[in-house]
Design a protein around this motif. Structure first.
Motif, mmCIF file in Angstrom:
data_model
loop_
_atom_site.group_PDB
_atom_site.id
_atom_site.type_symbol
_atom_site.label_atom_id
_atom_site.label_comp_id
_atom_site.label_asym_id
_atom_site.label_seq_id
_atom_site.Cartn_x
_atom_site.Cartn_y
_atom_site.Cartn_z
ATOM 1 N N TYR A 357 20.606 -3.334 -0.484
ATOM 2 C CA TYR A 357 19.502 -2.546 -1.026
ATOM 3 C C TYR A 357 18.614 -2.115 0.138
ATOM 4 N N PRO A 358 18.691 -0.854 0.532
ATOM 5 C CA PRO A 358 17.926 -0.401 1.699
ATOM 6 C C PRO A 358 16.425 -0.634 1.585
ATOM 7 N N SER A 359 15.896 -0.602 0.372
ATOM 8 C CA SER A 359 14.466 -0.782 0.169
ATOM 9 C C SER A 359 14.243 -1.968 -0.752
ATOM 10 N N VAL A 360 13.476 -2.953 -0.271
ATOM 11 C CA VAL A 360 13.179 -4.149 -1.053
ATOM 12 C C VAL A 360 11.666 -4.337 -1.063
ATOM 13 N N VAL A 361 11.100 -4.339 -2.266
ATOM 14 C CA VAL A 361 9.665 -4.539 -2.451
ATOM 15 C C VAL A 361 9.470 -5.843 -3.206
ATOM 16 N N VAL A 362 8.567 -6.690 -2.695
ATOM 17 C CA VAL A 362 8.297 -7.994 -3.297
ATOM 18 C C VAL A 362 6.846 -8.028 -3.749
ATOM 19 N N GLY A 363 6.625 -8.418 -4.993
ATOM 20 C CA GLY A 363 5.277 -8.635 -5.507
ATOM 21 C C GLY A 363 5.063 -10.110 -5.751
ATOM 22 N N VAL A 364 4.056 -10.696 -5.083
ATOM 23 C CA VAL A 364 3.723 -12.114 -5.218
ATOM 24 C C VAL A 364 2.361 -12.202 -5.898
ATOM 25 N N PHE A 365 2.296 -12.920 -7.008
ATOM 26 C CA PHE A 365 1.081 -12.978 -7.818
ATOM 27 C C PHE A 365 0.503 -14.396 -7.810
ATOM 28 N N GLY A 366 -0.807 -14.458 -7.638
ATOM 29 C CA GLY A 366 -1.515 -15.733 -7.766
ATOM 30 C C GLY A 366 -1.367 -16.675 -6.602
ATOM 31 N N ALA A 367 -0.866 -16.216 -5.458
ATOM 32 C CA ALA A 367 -0.707 -17.097 -4.297
ATOM 33 C C ALA A 367 -2.059 -17.319 -3.623
ATOM 34 N N ALA A 368 -2.296 -18.554 -3.144
ATOM 35 C CA ALA A 368 -3.559 -18.864 -2.484
ATOM 36 C C ALA A 368 -3.664 -18.172 -1.134
ATOM 37 N N GLU A 369 -2.543 -18.025 -0.434
ATOM 38 C CA GLU A 369 -2.525 -17.368 0.866
ATOM 39 C C GLU A 369 -1.547 -16.208 0.826
ATOM 40 N N PRO A 370 -1.861 -15.117 1.520
ATOM 41 C CA PRO A 370 -0.946 -13.967 1.520
ATOM 42 C C PRO A 370 0.317 -14.273 2.300
ATOM 43 N N ALA A 371 1.418 -13.642 1.870
ATOM 44 C CA ALA A 371 2.678 -13.792 2.598
ATOM 45 C C ALA A 371 2.576 -13.065 3.925
ATOM 46 N N PRO A 372 3.321 -13.517 4.945
ATOM 47 C CA PRO A 372 3.274 -12.839 6.245
ATOM 48 C C PRO A 372 3.656 -11.376 6.104
ATOM 49 N N SER A 373 2.934 -10.516 6.782
ATOM 50 C CA SER A 373 3.197 -9.081 6.701
ATOM 51 C C SER A 373 4.588 -8.774 7.220
ATOM 52 N N GLY A 374 5.343 -8.039 6.430
ATOM 53 C CA GLY A 374 6.697 -7.665 6.827
ATOM 54 C C GLY A 374 7.657 -8.836 6.873
ATOM 55 N N ALA A 375 7.403 -9.873 6.078
ATOM 56 C CA ALA A 375 8.265 -11.045 6.081
ATOM 57 C C ALA A 375 9.681 -10.650 5.711
ATOM 58 N N ALA A 376 10.611 -11.089 6.558
ATOM 59 C CA ALA A 376 12.042 -10.833 6.340
ATOM 60 C C ALA A 376 12.337 -9.339 6.198
ATOM 61 N N GLY A 377 11.504 -8.489 6.793
ATOM 62 C CA GLY A 377 11.713 -7.050 6.711
ATOM 63 C C GLY A 377 11.425 -6.468 5.350
ATOM 64 N N LEU A 378 10.624 -7.138 4.535
ATOM 65 C CA LEU A 378 10.343 -6.694 3.178
ATOM 66 C C LEU A 378 8.984 -6.020 3.112
ATOM 67 N N VAL A 379 8.817 -5.220 2.082
ATOM 68 C CA VAL A 379 7.496 -4.701 1.743
ATOM 69 C C VAL A 379 6.891 -5.691 0.749
ATOM 70 N N VAL A 380 5.901 -6.464 1.191
ATOM 71 C CA VAL A 380 5.337 -7.535 0.380
ATOM 72 C C VAL A 380 3.968 -7.100 -0.125
ATOM 73 N N ILE A 381 3.773 -7.221 -1.448
ATOM 74 C CA ILE A 381 2.499 -6.896 -2.082
ATOM 75 C C ILE A 381 1.937 -8.181 -2.668
ATOM 76 N N ASP A 382 0.846 -8.670 -2.073
ATOM 77 C CA ASP A 382 0.132 -9.816 -2.620
ATOM 78 C C ASP A 382 -0.937 -9.306 -3.572
ATOM 79 N N ALA A 383 -0.899 -9.767 -4.810
ATOM 80 C CA ALA A 383 -1.824 -9.244 -5.813
ATOM 81 C C ALA A 383 -2.295 -10.384 -6.709
#
Length: 399
Positions: A357-383
């Motif tokens: 999958y050339p494009s992978v977007v991850v949404g993480v909800f309710g986490a106390a700390e944000p995920a590292p930016s660009g973790a594992a080459g992903l687009v990560v949205i902390d919300a």
């Protein structure tokens, strides 16, 4: 379901004792009292056993709403009997609460209507009904409960937040824009029966001669982006629960519903998958591809939004079967993984899917700390919730 009250049990015991003592010791007064007690119990049973002829109909307005939106149930009860008026104690089941329904002196051929609000504060399928009618005798000795009418479900969807941006996918249209029309290109997909208005140049004459009716080639546009929404419904991914509700999971469901509606609005193919196996129940539907009719949520349809309304947290804590299926089947070119604070440790496994999958977007909800930016080459949205996810989603500059 019938129930003998404590008063009835005591009266039965007294009747047996009095009749036995009256006959044994030749006391007619005791025999008379025992017979009166027995007659009272028999009268109570006959009175409670009378089954009123009731016709129950109900309608929800509307029967599919978003979380927090108003919904009402209209219940109509008609006395279909010809002789007796009905004076009953009735209550309608609405989810986990009981709604009293007055049925006083309901004459033959008449009906009464009750309208009440359906609770929509929690996402899910609210089962309304059946009507439970309890028949009691005047002495309060016997109570007999019967159910009338079939239950009607009210589907409470997650809130849908408008998404202005949609992924463009790995393949693009030749004119530089996404083609909203999925049919009509030069890529063959399947054969179907001819309908009035089809172009004759698309008729497949060899197959038509073999089957005896005109068959038309159905072509699709392979340049359309295909979205895959993977909703993490594992209980371990959403550890925080209040009154049985994990807000991080509710936010993930809102994000999934928002992506599905945005894809339908743009005419894009979309697939909804769950990490854990679904339990047996009303949300089941064969297949996972969302079509236009399903997304529209018409009467009787059980599309992805119905599925999202009924999905619950599961105990299965293994992500590997879901990622293996995604890698094997390659269902699309844009993967959207929605999880909670407990799913941050699985971002590496999701990142390994970038080869498929050339494009992978991850949404993480309710986490106390944000995920590292660009973790594992992903687009990560902390919300924090679905609304914050929608705002961050529209701000993504690369897919």
């Amino acid at each position: 379901m019938s129930a003998l009250t404590a008063r009835c049990v005591g009266l039965l015991v007294a009747a047996v004792v009095l009749l036995g003592a009256g006959f044994r010791f030749a006391y007619p007064e005791l025999t008379l009292l025992g017979a009166a007690a027995g007659i009272a119990v028999g009268y109570a049973v006959l009175t409670a056993a009378w089954r009123p002829r009731l016709e129950v109909s109900r309608s929800a307005d509307p029967d599919r709403v978003a979380r927090g939106e108003p919904a009402a149930m209209t219940l109509t009860v008609r006395n279909a009997g010809r002789l007796r008026a009905a004076s009953l104690v009735a209550e309608d089941r609405c989810g986990d609460r009981a709604v009293p329904v007055p049925l006083l002196r309901l004459r033959p051929g008449r009906d009464t209507t009750v309208r009440y609000d359906v609770p929509t504060s929690r996402r899910g399928v609210v089962a309304v009904g059946p009507l439970r009618v309890t028949r009691r005798d005047p002495l309060g000795l016997v109570a007999l409960a019967r159910s009338y009418g079939a239950p009607v479900p009210v589907w409470v969807y997650p809130r849908v937040h408008p998404l202005n941006a949609v992924p463009t996918g790995a393949g693009r249209s030749l004119d530089g824009r996404v083609d909203r029309v999925p049919h009509g290109s030069i890529t063959f997909d399947s054969l179907r029966e001819y309908v009035v208005g089809d172009e004759l140049r698309r008729v497949h004459w060899r197959t038509s001669a073999r089957v005896g009716e005109l068959m038309v080639r159905e072509n699709v546009d392979t340049s359309l982006p295909r979205l895959v929404v993977l909703l993490d419904n594992r209980s371990g991914a959403h550890p925080g629960r209040v009154d049985g509700v994990a807000e991080s999971f509710e936010s993930a469901c809102e994000a999934a519903a928002s992506v599905l509606v945005a894809a339908y609005r743009e005419g894009l193919p979309v697939v909804l998958l769950l990490v854990a196996a679904e339990p047996a129940g009303p949300p089941a539907r064969d297949g996972t591809v969302a079509t236009g009719d399903e997304m529209a949520g018409g009467a009787g349809a059980r599309g992805p939004l119905d599925r999202l309304a009924a999905v619950v947290l599961a105990d299965d804590g293994d992500l590997r079967p879901a990622t293996a299926r995604l890698r094997r089947e390659r269902l699309g070119d844009t993967l959207v993984f929605l999880t909670g604070p407990g799913g941050r440790d699985d971002l590496g496994a999701v990142g390994a899917l970038r080869a498929a999958y050339p494009s992978v977007v991850v949404g993480v909800f309710g986490a106390a700390e944000p995920a590292p930016s660009g973790a594992a080459g992903l687009v990560v949205i902390d919300a924090a919730d679905g609304a914050a996810f929608a705002a961050e989603w529209d701000g993504v500059r690369r897919w």
